[in-house]
Design an enzyme around this catalytic site. Sequence first.
Site, PDB file in Angstrom:
ATOM      1  N   HIS A 114       0.816  -1.223   0.000  1.00  0.00           N
ATOM      2  CA  HIS A 114       0.000   0.000   0.000  1.00  0.00           C
ATOM      3  C   HIS A 114       0.848   1.272   0.000  1.00  0.00           C
ATOM      4  O   HIS A 114       0.378   2.344   0.383  1.00  0.00           O
ATOM      5  CB  HIS A 114      -0.967  -0.028   1.193  1.00  0.00           C
ATOM      6  CG  HIS A 114      -1.947  -1.151   1.105  1.00  0.00           C
ATOM      7  ND1 HIS A 114      -2.639  -1.610   2.188  1.00  0.00           N
ATOM      8  CD2 HIS A 114      -2.353  -1.909   0.060  1.00  0.00           C
ATOM      9  CE1 HIS A 114      -3.424  -2.624   1.814  1.00  0.00           C
ATOM     10  NE2 HIS A 114      -3.264  -2.823   0.531  1.00  0.00           N
ATOM     11  N   SER A 186      -6.477  -7.254  10.487  1.00  0.00           N
ATOM     12  CA  SER A 186      -7.898  -7.617  10.652  1.00  0.00           C
ATOM     13  C   SER A 186      -8.402  -8.329   9.409  1.00  0.00           C
ATOM     14  O   SER A 186      -9.538  -8.794   9.363  1.00  0.00           O
ATOM     15  CB  SER A 186      -8.714  -6.346  10.900  1.00  0.00           C
ATOM     16  OG  SER A 186      -8.565  -5.456   9.792  1.00  0.00           O
ATOM     17  N   ALA A 228       2.232  -9.396  18.819  1.00  0.00           N
ATOM     18  CA  ALA A 228       3.354  -9.756  17.938  1.00  0.00           C
ATOM     19  C   ALA A 228       4.698  -9.515  18.610  1.00  0.00           C
ATOM     20  O   ALA A 228       5.611 -10.350  18.524  1.00  0.00           O
ATOM     21  CB  ALA A 228       3.257  -8.959  16.644  1.00  0.00           C
TER      22      ALA A 228
HETATM   23  C1  BV8 Z   1      -8.397  -2.160  -5.066  1.00  0.00           C
HETATM   24  C2  BV8 Z   1      -2.884   2.976   2.595  1.00  0.00           C
HETATM   25  C3  BV8 Z   1      -8.751  -2.499  -7.391  1.00  0.00           C
HETATM   26  C4  BV8 Z   1      -3.544   4.290   2.836  1.00  0.00           C
HETATM   27  C5  BV8 Z   1      -4.655   1.286   2.681  1.00  0.00           C
HETATM   28  C6  BV8 Z   1     -13.105  -7.301  -2.262  1.00  0.00           C
HETATM   29  C7  BV8 Z   1     -14.021  -7.377  -1.261  1.00  0.00           C
HETATM   30  C8  BV8 Z   1     -14.403  -6.182  -0.594  1.00  0.00           C
HETATM   31  C9  BV8 Z   1     -13.869  -4.936  -0.910  1.00  0.00           C
HETATM   32  C10 BV8 Z   1     -12.961  -4.877  -1.893  1.00  0.00           C
HETATM   33  C11 BV8 Z   1     -12.594  -6.042  -2.578  1.00  0.00           C
HETATM   34  N1  BV8 Z   1     -11.674  -5.676  -3.485  1.00  0.00           N
HETATM   35  C12 BV8 Z   1     -11.471  -4.328  -3.409  1.00  0.00           C
HETATM   36  C13 BV8 Z   1     -12.254  -3.831  -2.442  1.00  0.00           C
HETATM   37  C14 BV8 Z   1     -12.301  -2.454  -2.034  1.00  0.00           C
HETATM   38  C15 BV8 Z   1     -11.215  -2.093  -1.011  1.00  0.00           C
HETATM   39  C16 BV8 Z   1     -11.386  -2.852   0.277  1.00  0.00           C
HETATM   40  O1  BV8 Z   1     -10.751  -3.850   0.541  1.00  0.00           O
HETATM   41  N2  BV8 Z   1     -12.286  -2.301   1.109  1.00  0.00           N
HETATM   42  C17 BV8 Z   1     -12.473  -2.866   2.475  1.00  0.00           C
HETATM   43  C18 BV8 Z   1     -12.623  -1.713   3.436  1.00  0.00           C
HETATM   44  C19 BV8 Z   1     -13.660  -3.753   2.518  1.00  0.00           C
HETATM   45  N3  BV8 Z   1      -9.875  -2.353  -1.536  1.00  0.00           N
HETATM   46  C20 BV8 Z   1      -9.309  -1.374  -2.277  1.00  0.00           C
HETATM   47  O2  BV8 Z   1      -9.829  -0.316  -2.548  1.00  0.00           O
HETATM   48  C21 BV8 Z   1      -7.908  -1.683  -2.775  1.00  0.00           C
HETATM   49  N4  BV8 Z   1      -7.788  -1.385  -4.168  1.00  0.00           N
HETATM   50  O3  BV8 Z   1      -9.094  -3.097  -4.779  1.00  0.00           O
HETATM   51  O4  BV8 Z   1      -8.099  -1.777  -6.351  1.00  0.00           O
HETATM   52  C22 BV8 Z   1      -9.870  -1.677  -7.688  1.00  0.00           C
HETATM   53  C23 BV8 Z   1      -9.633  -0.395  -8.151  1.00  0.00           C
HETATM   54  C24 BV8 Z   1     -10.753   0.335  -8.530  1.00  0.00           C
HETATM   55  C25 BV8 Z   1     -12.051  -0.167  -8.309  1.00  0.00           C
HETATM   56  C26 BV8 Z   1     -12.221  -1.456  -7.772  1.00  0.00           C
HETATM   57  C27 BV8 Z   1     -11.130  -2.218  -7.445  1.00  0.00           C
HETATM   58  C28 BV8 Z   1      -6.867  -0.769  -2.082  1.00  0.00           C
HETATM   59  C29 BV8 Z   1      -6.848  -1.029  -0.636  1.00  0.00           C
HETATM   60  C30 BV8 Z   1      -5.678  -0.272   0.015  1.00  0.00           C
HETATM   61  C31 BV8 Z   1      -6.147   0.966   0.736  1.00  0.00           C
HETATM   62  N5  BV8 Z   1      -5.050   1.609   1.450  1.00  0.00           N
HETATM   63  N6  BV8 Z   1      -3.605   1.904   3.278  1.00  0.00           N
HETATM   64  C32 BV8 Z   1      -3.428   4.755   4.274  1.00  0.00           C
HETATM   65  O5  BV8 Z   1      -2.742   4.101   5.080  1.00  0.00           O
HETATM   66  O6  BV8 Z   1      -4.033   5.783   4.560  1.00  0.00           O
HETATM   67  S1  BV8 Z   1      -5.525   0.031   3.502  1.00  0.00           S
HETATM   68  C33 BV8 Z   1      -5.065   0.195   5.175  1.00  0.00           C
HETATM   69  O7  BV8 Z   1      -6.156  -0.326   5.901  1.00  0.00           O
HETATM   70  C34 BV8 Z   1      -3.864  -0.575   5.626  1.00  0.00           C
HETATM   71  O8  BV8 Z   1      -2.839  -0.551   4.669  1.00  0.00           O
HETATM   72  C35 BV8 Z   1      -4.455  -1.969   5.828  1.00  0.00           C
HETATM   73  O9  BV8 Z   1      -4.539  -2.661   4.620  1.00  0.00           O
HETATM   74  C36 BV8 Z   1      -5.878  -1.634   6.295  1.00  0.00           C
HETATM   75  C37 BV8 Z   1      -5.990  -1.675   7.798  1.00  0.00           C
HETATM   76  O10 BV8 Z   1      -6.053  -3.010   8.127  1.00  0.00           O
HETATM   77  P1  BV8 Z   1      -4.975  -3.640   9.178  1.00  0.00           P
HETATM   78  O11 BV8 Z   1      -3.608  -3.253   8.797  1.00  0.00           O
HETATM   79  O12 BV8 Z   1      -5.322  -5.050   9.301  1.00  0.00           O
HETATM   80  O13 BV8 Z   1      -5.304  -2.819  10.517  1.00  0.00           O
HETATM   81  P2  BV8 Z   1      -6.613  -2.899  11.442  1.00  0.00           P
HETATM   82  O14 BV8 Z   1      -6.517  -1.746  12.335  1.00  0.00           O
HETATM   83  O15 BV8 Z   1      -7.828  -3.097  10.622  1.00  0.00           O
HETATM   84  O16 BV8 Z   1      -6.404  -4.251  12.307  1.00  0.00           O
HETATM   85  C38 BV8 Z   1      -5.314  -4.335  13.195  1.00  0.00           C
HETATM   86  C39 BV8 Z   1      -5.275  -5.780  13.652  1.00  0.00           C
HETATM   87  O17 BV8 Z   1      -4.126  -5.940  14.486  1.00  0.00           O
HETATM   88  C40 BV8 Z   1      -6.496  -6.199  14.466  1.00  0.00           C
HETATM   89  O18 BV8 Z   1      -6.936  -7.481  14.031  1.00  0.00           O
HETATM   90  C41 BV8 Z   1      -5.971  -6.264  15.912  1.00  0.00           C
HETATM   91  O19 BV8 Z   1      -6.604  -7.272  16.668  1.00  0.00           O
HETATM   92  C42 BV8 Z   1      -4.500  -6.625  15.663  1.00  0.00           C
HETATM   93  N7  BV8 Z   1      -3.574  -6.192  16.714  1.00  0.00           N
HETATM   94  C43 BV8 Z   1      -3.688  -5.128  17.543  1.00  0.00           C
HETATM   95  N8  BV8 Z   1      -2.576  -5.071  18.368  1.00  0.00           N
HETATM   96  C44 BV8 Z   1      -1.757  -6.107  17.991  1.00  0.00           C
HETATM   97  C45 BV8 Z   1      -2.391  -6.809  16.938  1.00  0.00           C
HETATM   98  N9  BV8 Z   1      -1.835  -7.893  16.350  1.00  0.00           N
HETATM   99  C46 BV8 Z   1      -0.614  -8.308  16.832  1.00  0.00           C
HETATM  100  N10 BV8 Z   1       0.053  -7.658  17.842  1.00  0.00           N
HETATM  101  C47 BV8 Z   1      -0.487  -6.575  18.435  1.00  0.00           C
HETATM  102  N11 BV8 Z   1       0.180  -5.970  19.435  1.00  0.00           N
END
Ligand code: BV8
Length: 237
Positions: A114, A186, A228
């Site tokens: 990303h 997540s 982690a």
């Molecule tokens: C795209 C950069 C093609 C920007 C980011 C299929 C199904 C559904 C939706 C889609 C699909 N395909 C595409 C989509 C749409 C969309 C998507 O996935 N939407 C989601 C919300 C449903 N995807 C896109 O748009 C992607 N592009 O598909 O392009 C396309 C193009 C045009 C039209 C159609 C398709 C691009 C996605 C990338 C977006 N950019 N980041 C920025 O940072 O501002 S995403 C960003 O959010 C991060 O990079 C990461 O990917 C995500 C956050 O998730 P996590 O990193 O997992 O963090 P989170 O907080 O959610 O969870 C933390 C976890 O850690 C928890 O589980 C917690 O329990 C755990 N934790 C906490 N403490 C600890 C721990 N684990 C271990 N140790 C600890 N101490």
Amino acid sequence: MRKRFAEARRVLVLTGAGVSAESGVPTFRGGGQSAVWKGMPFDKISSAGMLERNLPEVWEWFNYRRGVLETIEPNPAHRALARWQDRFEDFTLVTQNVDGLHQRAGSRSVVELHGNIWRARCRACRAKYDLRERGESASRTYTCTECGNYLRPDVVLFGEMLPVGAFERAALKARECELCFVIGTSALVYPAAGLPEIASAAGAYTVEVNPEPTPLSDLCDEVINGKAGEILPLFES
Ligand code: BV8
């Protein structure tokens, strides 16, 4: 698990915001629905649509996050993964994180799915810049010194394609690996969350490290509910 870890040759690791949580980087908790910036959910402020409508606001959001990262250090999880790269014959570290903490911990050739928050690129000529080298104070209107157009953060916003080749390279390694770790994600954002599915389908032994269950937990061969930074160093001992 110890035997697998000791004998594995081809290993893939996918990380998310959770791997940086113990460094003090706020997670996004649930891939985007929760409000993160001026009441806006994450996948709105970090979206291609917002970039079109209000680039200065997007810069303010990323300037704020870079400000938070200024005082943050890698944690034992980042450092363990940096050591793992010299431990396995074929090791691939794929991250969704844009914070650059893996590299600061010593990880080389990290696949940044990303992008990276410390980089910017020109919206017109695509020239790339390291914002630390530009040495200017945080701005809402960075401009390109090549063509004068506006710069944008060199990250993948929601609705944007991933960097050419990044996902393909990660998917290839996922198909080839024997051991796949899913750490601190997540698993809600695609296509990144599809990588462990590819590895598992190709026969890899998959291990999730996360204090909480995720949509990938049932798919994984082993789930370790913990932090982690506490868990990863244990694999080496
Ligand atoms: C795209 C950069 C093609 C920007 C980011 C299929 C199904 C559904 C939706 C889609 C699909 N395909 C595409 C989509 C749409 C969309 C998507 O996935 N939407 C989601 C919300 C449903 N995807 C896109 O748009 C992607 N592009 O598909 O392009 C396309 C193009 C045009 C039209 C159609 C398709 C691009 C996605 C990338 C977006 N950019 N980041 C920025 O940072 O501002 S995403 C960003 O959010 C991060 O990079 C990461 O990917 C995500 C956050 O998730 P996590 O990193 O997992 O963090 P989170 O907080 O959610 O969870 C933390 C976890 O850690 C928890 O589980 C917690 O329990 C755990 N934790 C906490 N403490 C600890 C721990 N684990 C271990 N140790 C600890 N101490």
